[in-house]
Design an enzyme around this catalytic site. Sequence first.
Site, short mmCIF file in Angstrom:
data_model
loop_
_atom_site.label_atom_id
_atom_site.label_comp_id
_atom_site.label_asym_id
_atom_site.label_seq_id
_atom_site.Cartn_x
_atom_site.Cartn_y
_atom_site.Cartn_z
N ALA A 1 0.87 -1.18 0.00
CA ALA A 1 0.00 0.00 0.00
C ALA A 1 0.90 1.23 0.00
O ALA A 1 2.07 1.16 0.40
CB ALA A 1 -0.88 -0.03 1.23
N GLY B 1 0.73 -5.05 0.85
CA GLY B 1 -0.45 -5.15 -0.01
C GLY B 1 -0.14 -5.83 -1.34
O GLY B 1 -1.03 -6.42 -1.95
N GLU C 1 -0.34 -9.38 -0.61
CA GLU C 1 -1.76 -9.67 -0.36
C GLU C 1 -2.56 -9.69 -1.67
O GLU C 1 -3.46 -10.50 -1.84
CB GLU C 1 -2.33 -8.62 0.61
CG GLU C 1 -1.76 -8.82 2.01
CD GLU C 1 -2.05 -7.66 2.95
OE1 GLU C 1 -1.77 -6.51 2.56
OE2 GLU C 1 -2.57 -7.90 4.05
N GLU D 1 4.85 -4.96 7.07
CA GLU D 1 4.12 -3.88 7.73
C GLU D 1 4.60 -3.65 9.16
O GLU D 1 4.58 -2.52 9.66
CB GLU D 1 2.61 -4.19 7.75
CG GLU D 1 1.93 -4.11 6.39
CD GLU D 1 1.94 -5.41 5.61
OE1 GLU D 1 2.75 -6.30 5.92
OE2 GLU D 1 1.14 -5.52 4.66
N1 CAA Z 1 4.61 3.24 -0.58
C1 CAA Z 1 5.01 4.41 -1.09
N2 CAA Z 1 6.17 4.56 -1.78
C2 CAA Z 1 6.93 3.47 -1.92
C3 CAA Z 1 6.58 2.21 -1.40
C4 CAA Z 1 5.33 2.11 -0.71
N3 CAA Z 1 4.88 0.97 -0.20
N4 CAA Z 1 7.54 1.32 -1.70
C5 CAA Z 1 8.47 1.99 -2.39
N5 CAA Z 1 8.12 3.29 -2.54
C6 CAA Z 1 8.84 4.37 -3.22
C7 CAA Z 1 10.03 4.80 -2.40
O1 CAA Z 1 9.63 5.73 -1.41
C8 CAA Z 1 10.90 5.42 -3.46
O2 CAA Z 1 10.39 6.69 -3.77
P1 CAA Z 1 11.42 7.95 -3.89
O3 CAA Z 1 12.26 7.60 -5.07
O4 CAA Z 1 10.51 9.09 -4.14
O5 CAA Z 1 12.18 8.00 -2.62
C9 CAA Z 1 10.65 4.51 -4.66
O6 CAA Z 1 9.41 3.86 -4.42
C10 CAA Z 1 11.72 3.45 -4.85
O7 CAA Z 1 11.86 2.74 -3.61
P2 CAA Z 1 13.25 2.55 -2.85
O8 CAA Z 1 14.19 3.67 -3.17
O9 CAA Z 1 12.96 2.31 -1.42
O10 CAA Z 1 13.76 1.21 -3.57
P3 CAA Z 1 14.74 0.13 -2.97
O11 CAA Z 1 15.03 -0.79 -4.11
O12 CAA Z 1 15.85 0.74 -2.22
O13 CAA Z 1 13.85 -0.69 -1.88
C11 CAA Z 1 11.88 -1.80 -1.07
C12 CAA Z 1 12.77 -1.44 -2.29
C13 CAA Z 1 12.63 -2.78 -0.16
C14 CAA Z 1 10.67 -2.50 -1.65
C15 CAA Z 1 11.49 -0.54 -0.29
O14 CAA Z 1 11.00 0.42 -1.19
C16 CAA Z 1 10.44 -0.77 0.76
O15 CAA Z 1 10.74 -1.27 1.82
N6 CAA Z 1 9.17 -0.38 0.47
C17 CAA Z 1 8.09 -0.45 1.42
C18 CAA Z 1 7.61 -1.90 1.60
C19 CAA Z 1 6.50 -1.92 2.63
O16 CAA Z 1 6.69 -1.62 3.80
N7 CAA Z 1 5.29 -2.34 2.22
C20 CAA Z 1 4.13 -2.42 3.09
C21 CAA Z 1 3.27 -1.20 2.98
S1 CAA Z 1 1.93 -1.14 4.15
C22 CAA Z 1 0.75 -2.15 3.50
O17 CAA Z 1 0.89 -2.73 2.45
C23 CAA Z 1 -0.51 -2.30 4.34
C24 CAA Z 1 -1.50 -3.30 3.83
O18 CAA Z 1 -1.56 -4.42 4.31
C25 CAA Z 1 -2.46 -2.98 2.81
#
Ligand code: CAA
Length: 257
Positions: free
Chosen positions: A65, A108, A111, A131
């Site tokens: 998400a 998500g 999921e 998460e």
């Molecule tokens: N939401 C918003 N933006 C996101 C994102 C997310 N879930 N995942 C990645 N992005 C964005 C980053 O912020 C970044 O944007 P900027 O360039 O503007 O900074 C861009 O995408 C590229 O990401 P990274 O620079 O972080 O890429 P990376 O290769 O270094 O890392 C990653 C990749 C490990 C996937 C890392 O991006 C990450 O940890 N993302 C979040 C994963 C996460 O926590 N997901 C769960 C979300 S909560 C949820 O899903 C609730 C639910 O149950 C519905």
Amino acid sequence: MEFIKVNNAFDTHIALIQLSRPKELNALNLQLMSELRDALKVLDNDDNVRVILITGNEKAFAAGADIKQMAGKTMIDMWKIDQFSTWDQIRRTKKPLIAAVSGFALGGGCELAMTCDMIVASETAKFGQPEIKIGVIPGAGGTQRLTKTIGKARAMEMVLTGKFISAQEALDYGLINKVVPVELYLEAAVSLAKEIASMSPIAVQLAKEAVNRSFETHLDEGLTLERKNFYLAFASEDQKEGMQAFIEKRKAVYKGK
Ligand code: CAA
């Protein structure tokens, strides 16, 4: 449609939806999810379409998400937005959904893949429910579907530590159907879709519904049935014999009565 692309260039019976927010690793914001729901509804009602594929790109199926969209929200905001009603509608799609996953399928994203009926992955795919690392828990079925599919111990570890699993691990755990080299994941998903599309579409939809029903039976129901049957055993002579034999330290002789 801004964040998804729909095409059925592969086969008239197969539609492909591509999640398309590549810079954000296909983070699932509210608009993307609404677009996905709307597209699925149209395809579900299109008699030509028999199987629907959902994919991302090589780097990410979806990284979860949209954290930036959620970060400042209060509990009441989240409750009013009610984002998961969109997910409920997606879950009600009658036609088979196949996720073609490469790269990140997190939160998500994982999921969404699990909401699909089958998952074909590239060797580079990584599945996770991270998460917990951002102070929340999975909200779109992660604690339920993952646990039912891969078992409590593994699901608990993934959900409580946020650790990712590889495509091969996901295959070994029964989370996904197939792992292929990255250049073949879409092709492999299309080929699975074609096989299903060659069957009776009615039987396929009935079968999907039936399999999902089994998957969705509540633990409560299962436990209630188990308990009734446990009590029913006390109506048998064999229960008396078994317990008595234990107490008398002898071998029980059962009569099936
Ligand atoms: N939401 C918003 N933006 C996101 C994102 C997310 N879930 N995942 C990645 N992005 C964005 C980053 O912020 C970044 O944007 P900027 O360039 O503007 O900074 C861009 O995408 C590229 O990401 P990274 O620079 O972080 O890429 P990376 O290769 O270094 O890392 C990653 C990749 C490990 C996937 C890392 O991006 C990450 O940890 N993302 C979040 C994963 C996460 O926590 N997901 C769960 C979300 S909560 C949820 O899903 C609730 C639910 O149950 C519905």
